[in-house]
Design a protein around this motif. Structure first.
Motif, mmCIF file in Angstrom:
data_model
loop_
_atom_site.group_PDB
_atom_site.id
_atom_site.type_symbol
_atom_site.label_atom_id
_atom_site.label_comp_id
_atom_site.label_asym_id
_atom_site.label_seq_id
_atom_site.Cartn_x
_atom_site.Cartn_y
_atom_site.Cartn_z
ATOM 1 N N ILE A 1 -0.916 -2.921 5.966
ATOM 2 C CA ILE A 1 -1.158 -1.804 5.050
ATOM 3 C C ILE A 1 -2.576 -1.874 4.494
ATOM 4 O O ILE A 1 -3.234 -0.848 4.294
ATOM 5 C CB ILE A 1 -0.111 -1.811 3.921
ATOM 6 C CG1 ILE A 1 1.251 -1.354 4.463
ATOM 7 C CG2 ILE A 1 -0.538 -0.912 2.762
ATOM 8 C CD1 ILE A 1 2.371 -1.395 3.444
ATOM 9 N N GLY A 2 -3.068 -3.088 4.248
ATOM 10 C CA GLY A 2 -4.448 -3.235 3.791
ATOM 11 C C GLY A 2 -5.446 -2.706 4.807
ATOM 12 O O GLY A 2 -6.442 -2.066 4.445
ATOM 13 N N ILE A 3 -5.177 -2.928 6.090
ATOM 14 C CA ILE A 3 -6.056 -2.402 7.139
ATOM 15 C C ILE A 3 -5.977 -0.873 7.185
ATOM 16 O O ILE A 3 -7.009 -0.185 7.300
ATOM 17 C CB ILE A 3 -5.676 -3.003 8.508
ATOM 18 C CG1 ILE A 3 -5.937 -4.509 8.505
ATOM 19 C CG2 ILE A 3 -6.436 -2.319 9.637
ATOM 20 C CD1 ILE A 3 -5.518 -5.204 9.779
ATOM 21 N N PHE A 4 -4.765 -0.341 7.088
ATOM 22 C CA PHE A 4 -4.607 1.117 7.078
ATOM 23 C C PHE A 4 -5.326 1.734 5.882
ATOM 24 O O PHE A 4 -5.908 2.824 5.986
ATOM 25 C CB PHE A 4 -3.124 1.495 7.034
ATOM 26 C CG PHE A 4 -2.399 1.233 8.330
ATOM 27 C CD1 PHE A 4 -2.993 1.491 9.546
ATOM 28 C CD2 PHE A 4 -1.103 0.742 8.331
ATOM 29 C CE1 PHE A 4 -2.338 1.256 10.747
ATOM 30 C CE2 PHE A 4 -0.426 0.504 9.509
ATOM 31 C CZ PHE A 4 -1.046 0.756 10.725
ATOM 32 N N PHE A 5 -5.285 1.044 4.750
ATOM 33 C CA PHE A 5 -5.962 1.542 3.552
ATOM 34 C C PHE A 5 -7.469 1.642 3.778
ATOM 35 O O PHE A 5 -8.105 2.623 3.371
ATOM 36 C CB PHE A 5 -5.659 0.629 2.366
ATOM 37 C CG PHE A 5 -6.528 0.872 1.167
ATOM 38 C CD1 PHE A 5 -6.366 2.009 0.388
ATOM 39 C CD2 PHE A 5 -7.528 -0.029 0.822
ATOM 40 C CE1 PHE A 5 -7.169 2.237 -0.718
ATOM 41 C CE2 PHE A 5 -8.337 0.192 -0.275
ATOM 42 C CZ PHE A 5 -8.162 1.326 -1.050
ATOM 43 N N GLN A 6 -8.043 0.649 4.418
ATOM 44 C CA GLN A 6 -9.478 0.672 4.692
ATOM 45 C C GLN A 6 -9.861 1.839 5.593
ATOM 46 O O GLN A 6 -10.982 2.349 5.511
ATOM 47 C CB GLN A 6 -9.898 -0.655 5.325
ATOM 48 C CG GLN A 6 -9.718 -1.860 4.429
ATOM 49 C CD GLN A 6 -9.992 -3.171 5.131
ATOM 50 O OE1 GLN A 6 -10.530 -3.194 6.245
ATOM 51 N NE2 GLN A 6 -9.634 -4.275 4.505
ATOM 52 N N ASN A 7 -8.924 2.264 6.451
ATOM 53 C CA ASN A 7 -9.186 3.377 7.375
ATOM 54 C C ASN A 7 -8.632 4.707 6.870
ATOM 55 O O ASN A 7 -8.665 5.701 7.616
ATOM 56 C CB ASN A 7 -8.575 3.066 8.745
ATOM 57 C CG ASN A 7 -9.195 1.844 9.395
ATOM 58 O OD1 ASN A 7 -10.410 1.631 9.298
ATOM 59 N ND2 ASN A 7 -8.376 1.035 10.049
#
Length: 260
Positions: A212-218
């Motif tokens: 989810i942290g990666i999705f947030f960055q994108n």
């Protein structure tokens, strides 16, 4: 009378089954009204969920998060039950360590996580330890109140009839403590999921929070909601398939539960 009770139970069950479809309907209507790429419809999220399950590591991430939560949950429950029993039975111990429990209840989870990561590194052990430290005080307080609420009359009765210790525990103590154990377990599960996800965002090598942290960055809101739906599906399954059945089996004798 029995027919009325049966009808009431079926009506309550119908409302519960209707709850989730109603939530999905409200979500869909809001998505249609907003009509923005950052507010996807349930259909879009389910399609993204399917693609993630087929081509990416969704199942592995969910499994990793569940494993961490399970280890932390079992450890925190075990420690909390033992500590709660000690504090509930021994007033001197409660006076000595009561302030420690208050500090543990109120210290921010983020502080514990960052401290464990600094001391132990971004390791699996540090993440699980941080979750246990955050969860154990809540279980301890709940079990302490349960031990204090024990009916001493049953203990005196068992002593008069010379009931063996383990039989006394099984017949007199555990039935009185089980409502407190189940309360601690349910609140613990609801908190541990959230804490594990937050700690995974801060630092881990995988898991739902990490992804989810990666999705947030994108700014990938569809991916965030897809992982959220997948994880909440598991949580809801555990609630209805495990916790409620266990509650019905253990507390089925209570009139309050039967009329629920």
């Amino acid at each position: 009378m029995e027919n009325e009770r049966r009808t009431a139970r079926w009506g309550a069950a119908g409302l519960e089954w209707f709850s989730l479809p109603l939530l999905v309907l409200v979500w869909y209507l809001l998505a249609v009204v907003v009509d923005h790429r950052l507010f996807p419809t349930p259909v879009t999220v389910v399609r993204e969920l399917w693609e993630l399950a087929l081509h990416r590591s969704l199942i592995a991430d969910v499994g990793k998060t569940l494993a961490r939560a399970a280890i932390a949950f079992v450890t925190a429950m075990g420690l909390g039950i033992v500590l709660g029993a000690l504090l509930g039975r021994l007033r001197s111990v409660d006076r000595l360590f009561g302030s420690w429990i208050i500090i543990g209840l109120n210290i921010p989870a983020i502080v514990v996580a960052i401290t464990c990561y600094i001391w132990l590194g971004l390791t699996e052990f540090a993440l699980i330890l941080a979750v246990v430290v955050n969860k154990t005080p809540l279980v301890t307080v709940t079990m302490r109140e349960g031990v204090r609420a024990l009916d001493q009359g049953y203990g005196e009765l068992a002593q008069v009839y010379r009931v063996p210790f383990w039989r006394r525990m099984r017949l007199f103590v555990l039935p009185q403590l089980m409502p407190y154990v189940l309360t601690a377990a349910r609140t613990g599960l609801s908190l541990i999921w959230k804490i594990v996800l937050v700690f995974e965002v801060l630092g881990s090598d995988g898991g739902v929070g990490f992804r989810i942290g990666i999705f947030f960055q994108n700014f990938d809101i569809a991916g965030i909601l897809s992982y959220t739906v997948a994880f909440m599906t598991v949580v809801i399954f555990l609630e209805y398939a495990v916790m409620r059945r266990l509650e019905a089996k253990v507390l089925g004798w209570r009139p309050a539960f039967q009329s629920r």
